[in-house]
Design a protein around this motif. Sequence first.
Motif, PDB file in Angstrom:
ATOM      1  N   LEU A 148      -2.243  -1.156  -5.004  1.00  0.00           N
ATOM      2  CA  LEU A 148      -3.199  -0.665  -4.009  1.00  0.00           C
ATOM      3  C   LEU A 148      -4.430  -1.571  -3.925  1.00  0.00           C
ATOM      4  O   LEU A 148      -4.916  -1.871  -2.828  1.00  0.00           O
ATOM      5  N   THR A 188       1.236   3.786  -3.173  1.00  0.00           N
ATOM      6  CA  THR A 188       0.911   5.206  -3.012  1.00  0.00           C
ATOM      7  C   THR A 188       2.065   6.086  -3.472  1.00  0.00           C
ATOM      8  O   THR A 188       1.868   7.103  -4.147  1.00  0.00           O
ATOM      9  N   ALA A 215       0.829  -1.209   0.000  1.00  0.00           N
ATOM     10  CA  ALA A 215       0.000   0.000   0.000  1.00  0.00           C
ATOM     11  C   ALA A 215       0.865   1.262   0.000  1.00  0.00           C
ATOM     12  O   ALA A 215       0.609   2.201  -0.757  1.00  0.00           O
TER      13      ALA A 215
END
Length: 343
Positions: A206, A16, A12
């Motif tokens: 993600l 990002t 994650a």
Amino acid sequence: MLAAFAWYVALAVGGTAVVWKGSSTLERSSERLATWYGLPRAVQGAVVVAVGSSFPELSSVVIATWLHGTFDLGVSAIIGSAVFNLLVIPALSGILADGVEADRTLVYKEAQFYMIAVSVIVITFALAVIYNPVLPLDSGSGQLSGVVTRPMALVPVAFYGVYVFTQYQDTQDHVTPDSTGDIDLLRQWGALAVSLVVIAVAVEGLVTSARGFSRLFDTPDFLWGLTIIAAGTSLPDTLVSVRAARADRGVVSLANVLGSNVFDLLVAVPAGVLVAGRVTVNFAVAVPLLGFLTLATVVVFGVLRTELALSKGESWGLLVIYLLFIAWMVLETFDVTNTVPGA
């Protein structure tokens, strides 16, 4: 379980970061191309930059639907991103720039068309329940689900065409500068194409992390779409708007937020349907979330209209509303409240 948790956290965070890097390149190229073609600032913010910074959200819907078969995850990411964009981004812009200035064009055209965009999505989902219900309404399930088909998905896309047309009309009255600066047109188009590929790969990370968290904690996909994917894909919009606000370009900052949300609702959501062919939407889940989005839109419209500006105090208020939204979603997930049936 600990190793899996660490892996999904890393995925994650890494996704990002790559989304941020790819989107920075995408936005920079988009802005330079908009300058080259002589577009006015409002159009740059509401269409060119907004579409560029919304590509992560578009990717999340397409990837979640096409590769993972979870349209609900993609839609929850879009709604979560829309709420984040509408409340958090103007709030951070107002706090870090000590207030954000708006104008009447932004309030009366961008904000009101955004309200129309929310209504169009609600109507599209309602048409699915009316004409393509999944279960008879008297089945006792308590759910209202319908199948959204490709022809239905084209309705929001058509409304986005109207939005682009209104922006095009603004360009007719704009005087193009004589000099567009030293811009390598071919290089900018190339950078834009590469950034699109990079963002798509990062968004896949993600989506994978969100589904992983869902399995680890035995929670619905939609919660992680509203939080992990929404925050990760909204980072580019945040950076663009905060930079614009601190450079005293409040109109571009806020136009980017509203333009991004219009694109997300009228193009990104239908894109998932167009990829899958037909998808089932739980109306009982979608409407409360879109209802909150409508309420947040009215609040933002109200604070912008009062003095055509967003003060630092009002910005803190928007942050509080967002935190209440997240708290509400967590309570729904653990059945503390039950205002969103089936969530």
